[in-house]
Design an enzyme around this catalytic site. Structure first.
Site, PDB file in Angstrom:
ATOM      1  N   SER A 143       0.844  -1.192   0.000  1.00 30.54           N
ATOM      2  CA  SER A 143       0.000   0.000   0.000  1.00 30.54           C
ATOM      3  C   SER A 143       0.879   1.241   0.000  1.00 30.54           C
ATOM      4  O   SER A 143       1.980   1.240   0.559  1.00 30.54           O
ATOM      5  CB  SER A 143      -0.897   0.013   1.238  1.00 30.54           C
ATOM      6  OG  SER A 143      -1.547   1.261   1.381  1.00 30.54           O
ATOM      7  N   TYR A 156      -2.921  -0.649   9.962  1.00 31.21           N
ATOM      8  CA  TYR A 156      -2.843  -0.907   8.522  1.00 31.21           C
ATOM      9  C   TYR A 156      -1.482  -0.463   7.982  1.00 31.21           C
ATOM     10  O   TYR A 156      -0.813  -1.200   7.256  1.00 31.21           O
ATOM     11  CB  TYR A 156      -3.969  -0.161   7.804  1.00 31.21           C
ATOM     12  CG  TYR A 156      -4.053  -0.444   6.328  1.00 31.21           C
ATOM     13  CD1 TYR A 156      -4.559  -1.647   5.855  1.00 31.21           C
ATOM     14  CD2 TYR A 156      -3.636   0.505   5.398  1.00 31.21           C
ATOM     15  CE1 TYR A 156      -4.648  -1.912   4.494  1.00 31.21           C
ATOM     16  CE2 TYR A 156      -3.719   0.252   4.036  1.00 31.21           C
ATOM     17  CZ  TYR A 156      -4.217  -0.961   3.589  1.00 31.21           C
ATOM     18  OH  TYR A 156      -4.291  -1.208   2.239  1.00 31.21           O
ATOM     19  N   SER A 159       1.430  -2.700   9.332  1.00 30.60           N
ATOM     20  CA  SER A 159       1.424  -4.048   8.751  1.00 30.60           C
ATOM     21  C   SER A 159       1.840  -4.017   7.286  1.00 30.60           C
ATOM     22  O   SER A 159       2.598  -4.883   6.826  1.00 30.60           O
ATOM     23  CB  SER A 159       0.038  -4.687   8.887  1.00 30.60           C
ATOM     24  OG  SER A 159      -0.967  -3.928   8.230  1.00 30.60           O
ATOM     25  N   LYS A 160       1.390  -3.008   6.536  1.00 27.43           N
ATOM     26  CA  LYS A 160       1.763  -2.908   5.131  1.00 27.43           C
ATOM     27  C   LYS A 160       3.244  -2.543   4.971  1.00 27.43           C
ATOM     28  O   LYS A 160       3.909  -2.992   4.025  1.00 27.43           O
ATOM     29  CB  LYS A 160       0.882  -1.876   4.420  1.00 27.43           C
ATOM     30  CG  LYS A 160      -0.551  -2.337   4.198  1.00 27.43           C
ATOM     31  CD  LYS A 160      -0.612  -3.517   3.227  1.00 27.43           C
ATOM     32  CE  LYS A 160      -2.021  -3.892   2.876  1.00 27.43           C
ATOM     33  NZ  LYS A 160      -2.112  -4.992   1.885  1.00 27.43           N
ATOM     34  N   THR A 191     -12.411   0.568  -4.783  1.00 29.98           N
ATOM     35  CA  THR A 191     -12.772  -0.777  -4.359  1.00 29.98           C
ATOM     36  C   THR A 191     -13.731  -0.662  -3.186  1.00 29.98           C
ATOM     37  O   THR A 191     -13.927   0.425  -2.628  1.00 29.98           O
ATOM     38  CB  THR A 191     -11.534  -1.588  -3.918  1.00 29.98           C
ATOM     39  OG1 THR A 191     -11.006  -1.012  -2.710  1.00 29.98           O
ATOM     40  CG2 THR A 191     -10.447  -1.586  -4.989  1.00 29.98           C
TER      41      THR A 191
END
Length: 251
Positions: A143, A156, A159-160, A191
């Site tokens: 990401s 997020y 972790s990315k 998305t």
């Protein structure tokens, strides 16, 4: 587009969004697809789309955070489709909460899917590639947030970001086995996971203004780069971060 005839690819979280686009790109290049995801109804629709392209596709209900389920899914995939050729670690989740309000439970839940799940599927793929001895490819979907950070996105983002180190290590360890490993870093894309941001006018305007092509991506725009990254024959391109973001990161 690359010729992936005979390739067997696993795409985790591949029944929608960028994951389905990746699976579609590989399928259009001739590869067979195994979708590992939890929503069986959604997966059935995705399999229909893929088989309509003239390739074999299956769907398995898999929780990527469950070590036993991942190992079993690999056995079933290889038994039905043939030797593994590509693993795409795409399954991910996000929960927007400011750090001061973030519970440890939420922190761990996001990391379990985004990081632990990626580790489990990549480890299973690595073991399979080493045993097969025929090379392969691993694609980990990262990401932009790994480069910029974002308010409310601590689990997020962390972790990315960790996935970059995981993929680089895989590239170093697996090169001797002719396995290439790269990270795909998508830009702002429409998305279901990002729909909240797109529907928020301020967020949409700010991100669009900073993107030189002046729009968000459609998931279909990742099809050809997916086929490229999935190709095991392009061994000299490994350990890289492939950014497809409409110029966002350089503007």
């Amino acid at each position: 587009m690359n010729d992936l005839t005979g390739l067997v690819a696993v795409v985790t979280g591949g029944n929608g969004g960028i994951g389905l686009s990746i699976a579609t790109g590989i399928a259009k290049a001739g590869g067979s697809i195994a979708l590992w995801a939890r929503d069986s109804a959604k997966s059935a629709d995705a399999v229909k789309q893929l088989t309509d392209l003239g390739v074999k596709a299956i769907a398995l209900s898999v929780d990527v955070t469950d070590e036993a389920q991942v190992a079993d899914a690999m056995e079933r995939t290889v038994a039905e489709l043939g030797p593994l050729g590509c693993m795409v670690s795409n399954a991910g989740t996000s929960e927007a909460t400011l750090v001061a309000d973030l519970s440890f439970e939420t922190w761990r839940r996001v990391h379990a899917v985004n990081l632990d799940g990626a580790f489990l599927v990549c480890r299973e793929a690595a073991r399979r590639f080493i045993a097969q001895g025929n090379g392969g490819s691993i694609v980990v979907v990262g990401s932009m947030i790994s480069r910029f950070g974002g308010a409310g996105q601590a689990p997020y983002a962390s972790s990315k970001t960790a996935l970059l180190g995981l993929t680089r290590t895989l590239a170093v360890e697996l090169a001797r086995y002719k396995v290439r490993c790269n990270t795909l870093i998508p830009g702002w894309t429409r998305t279901s996971l990002s729909d909240g941001g797109y529907q928020d006018e301020r967020t949409r305007q700010a991100t669009t203004a900073r993107t030189p092509v002046r729009r968000w991506a459609d998931p279909s725009e990742y099809e050809e780069v997916a086929a490229y990254l999935a190709d095991p024959s392009l061994m000299f391109h490994t350990g890289d971060e492939v950014v497809v973001d409409g110029g966002y990161s350089i503007f």
